[in-house]
Structures are given as structure tokens and as C-alpha cells.
Motif scaffolding. Sequence first.
Motif, PDB file in Angstrom:
ATOM      1  N   LEU A   1      18.444 -33.967 -52.549  1.00 27.73           N
ATOM      2  CA  LEU A   1      17.384 -34.738 -51.845  1.00 27.73           C
ATOM      3  C   LEU A   1      16.783 -35.656 -52.514  1.00 27.73           C
ATOM      4  N   ASP A   2      16.405 -35.662 -53.676  1.00 25.67           N
ATOM      5  CA  ASP A   2      15.663 -36.606 -54.712  1.00 25.67           C
ATOM      6  C   ASP A   2      16.513 -37.960 -54.722  1.00 25.67           C
ATOM      7  N   VAL A   3      17.815 -37.616 -55.043  1.00 30.04           N
ATOM      8  CA  VAL A   3      18.859 -38.702 -55.124  1.00 30.04           C
ATOM      9  C   VAL A   3      19.113 -39.453 -53.815  1.00 30.04           C
ATOM     10  N   ALA A   4      19.264 -38.782 -52.661  1.00 32.70           N
ATOM     11  CA  ALA A   4      19.294 -39.385 -51.297  1.00 32.70           C
ATOM     12  C   ALA A   4      18.075 -39.912 -51.214  1.00 32.70           C
ATOM     13  N   ALA A   5      16.730 -39.413 -51.276  1.00 32.68           N
ATOM     14  CA  ALA A   5      15.682 -40.242 -51.074  1.00 32.68           C
ATOM     15  C   ALA A   5      15.414 -41.457 -51.791  1.00 32.68           C
ATOM     16  N   ASN A   6      15.971 -41.540 -53.046  1.00 29.35           N
ATOM     17  CA  ASN A   6      15.902 -42.794 -53.852  1.00 29.35           C
ATOM     18  C   ASN A   6      17.110 -43.831 -53.438  1.00 29.35           C
ATOM     19  N   ASN A   7      18.106 -43.220 -52.808  1.00 34.18           N
ATOM     20  CA  ASN A   7      19.197 -44.205 -52.231  1.00 34.18           C
ATOM     21  C   ASN A   7      18.517 -44.840 -50.943  1.00 34.18           C
TER      22      ASN A   7
ATOM     23  N   LYS B   1      23.109 -50.025 -56.627  1.00 33.98           N
ATOM     24  CA  LYS B   1      24.352 -48.840 -56.231  1.00 33.98           C
ATOM     25  C   LYS B   1      23.829 -47.520 -56.119  1.00 33.98           C
ATOM     26  N   ARG B   2      24.608 -47.206 -54.966  1.00 39.60           N
ATOM     27  CA  ARG B   2      24.146 -45.685 -54.586  1.00 39.60           C
ATOM     28  C   ARG B   2      24.681 -44.697 -55.653  1.00 39.60           C
ATOM     29  N   GLU B   3      23.588 -43.864 -55.791  1.00 38.47           N
ATOM     30  CA  GLU B   3      23.873 -42.756 -56.865  1.00 38.47           C
ATOM     31  C   GLU B   3      24.242 -41.412 -55.928  1.00 38.47           C
TER      32      GLU B   3
ATOM     33  N   ASP C   1      27.888 -45.037 -57.382  1.00 38.88           N
ATOM     34  CA  ASP C   1      29.030 -45.784 -56.377  1.00 38.88           C
ATOM     35  C   ASP C   1      29.264 -47.346 -56.881  1.00 38.88           C
ATOM     36  N   THR C   2      30.576 -47.457 -57.257  1.00 38.49           N
ATOM     37  CA  THR C   2      30.783 -48.873 -57.707  1.00 38.49           C
ATOM     38  C   THR C   2      31.084 -49.933 -56.628  1.00 38.49           C
ATOM     39  N   THR C   3      31.278 -49.267 -55.350  1.00 41.41           N
ATOM     40  CA  THR C   3      31.853 -50.149 -54.132  1.00 41.41           C
ATOM     41  C   THR C   3      30.915 -51.270 -53.999  1.00 41.41           C
ATOM     42  N   ALA C   4      31.213 -52.388 -53.785  1.00 45.62           N
ATOM     43  CA  ALA C   4      30.653 -53.810 -53.678  1.00 45.62           C
ATOM     44  C   ALA C   4      29.666 -53.699 -52.563  1.00 45.62           C
TER      45      ALA C   4
ATOM     46  N   GLN D   1      24.601 -46.677 -47.501  1.00 53.24           N
ATOM     47  CA  GLN D   1      24.868 -46.822 -45.855  1.00 53.24           C
ATOM     48  C   GLN D   1      23.605 -45.945 -45.459  1.00 53.24           C
ATOM     49  N   PRO D   2      22.804 -46.362 -44.668  1.00 50.77           N
ATOM     50  CA  PRO D   2      21.680 -45.722 -44.316  1.00 50.77           C
ATOM     51  C   PRO D   2      22.007 -44.652 -43.373  1.00 50.77           C
TER      52      PRO D   2
END
Length: 247
Positions: A19-25, A35-37, A70-73, A207-208
Amino acid sequence: MDVSSYVLLSHEQALRRRLDVAANNMANISTVGFKREQPVFHDYVEHADQAVTEDAKTTAFVLDYGATHDTTAGAFQPTGNPLDVMIDGPGYLAVEAPGGATAYTRAGLIHVLPSGDLGTISGQRLLGEGGKPINIPLEDAGNLSVAADGTVSGKTGQLGRIAITVFPSEAGVTPRGDGLMAASGGRELSATETKLRSGGVEGSNVQPISETADMVEILRAYQSSQQMTQSMTDMRRKAIDQLGKVG
């Protein structure tokens, strides 16, 4: 507390980390070059010598191992500034971090610092080819351009080249906590390998909708874990009541 409670607790700690990572994203949807984590977990398996059944001798716990990005551009976002660049492919811009160390970023918001050197929007000096800063003479400051190979040119000609650094593994590229990345063992791309798009920057690749769905899934998993905890508590209470009656 019995083993089942410890297992559920480790699961809930992992959910909190997710949840912490998703909230930071979600908080960095508009951050240039972000870059999304995503968190990475490992199993910790404990083997007991004695148990009620053979299957119960092995217990698996969830351990927080770290996070990968995530390294996606991200999408190209025009800015109108000819110095702003987006890296078309892997790699990072090298900058001089506080303290003199080298740090890395994908945020290509570039301008001329008061010192005359090219730098980031946060004030770090941009390190060009060979790890050297790119100094802009005063007469060139208003007429600059960046070529696809990173060459910075002004009215007086070529002034330097923006270098791109790549790393053998993205696992070794970690956030420093100040919007920059720390890494070692990188290789500077040659001019023929470098691909930059000027006049804009790379947007966040978060991606929200995907992050929102992930947060809902985490919430439901946590609720299920809480229900299991409550069920085990009720079961223990009933068992104690029954033992009390027998006594």
C-alpha cells in the motif's frame, strides 16, 4: 501468539508495504521521469521438529525484500524548451549530487544555471561526456539546441555533449530519497548509441487506473486477513470455554 497469528501478521505487514508503494506511485503521477515502483517479497520458511501433523512442520512467512522500478518509458511531453530532453531508450542523465557524488535521473528538465553550467530544474549540475559539466558562454545562452546524439550547440558552435549512462542491471539502480537515483558500474553511451528527443520531457509511467485497482485489491486482502484473525480468536475463545466446562 501461535504460529498462525505470526503468519497472518507477516502477511499484513507485506500488504502495508504494498500500500505504501502504491500510494507513492499515485503521488508521483505528474513527476517528470518517475518510474513506477513495485515491492519484492521473499518467503522465509521455518521447519519445526515437532507438529500435530507432518504438513504443519513447515511454516512460510512473508519478508519484505525491497522494491524494483518499472523501466517502461513514459509518454513524451512537449515543453517548448529546446534544452529539455527525453531519453529514447534505457539509461539516465548523470548529475552532480550534493556532496560531489554522481547521481542519476530520467527527468530531463534542463536549463542554464547561474554559474553558466547546464543543470536540472532542482539545481544540480548536469554532467556531460566524460563526467564533465557543460558550460555555456553568455553569448550562446539564448540560442541553444540539443541534437539527437546529445550534442549541445550554440551560435559559436558545439559546446559539449549530454551523456547517457546505462547499467548492466536495473536492480542496482535505487532511489536516493531526493528525487535522484544511486547506482554504480555504469557505462557511458557513445554519440552513435545516444538517442534523445529535445523540446520535451518523459512523463511518469504510472497508470492511475492500474494503481487504483491495486490499492482496492490490497484493501480487500487486508480485510480478509482481519476476518481470519477474528475467526481464530473466536475459535480459541470457544475452545477455552469448552475446556473450562470440562474442568
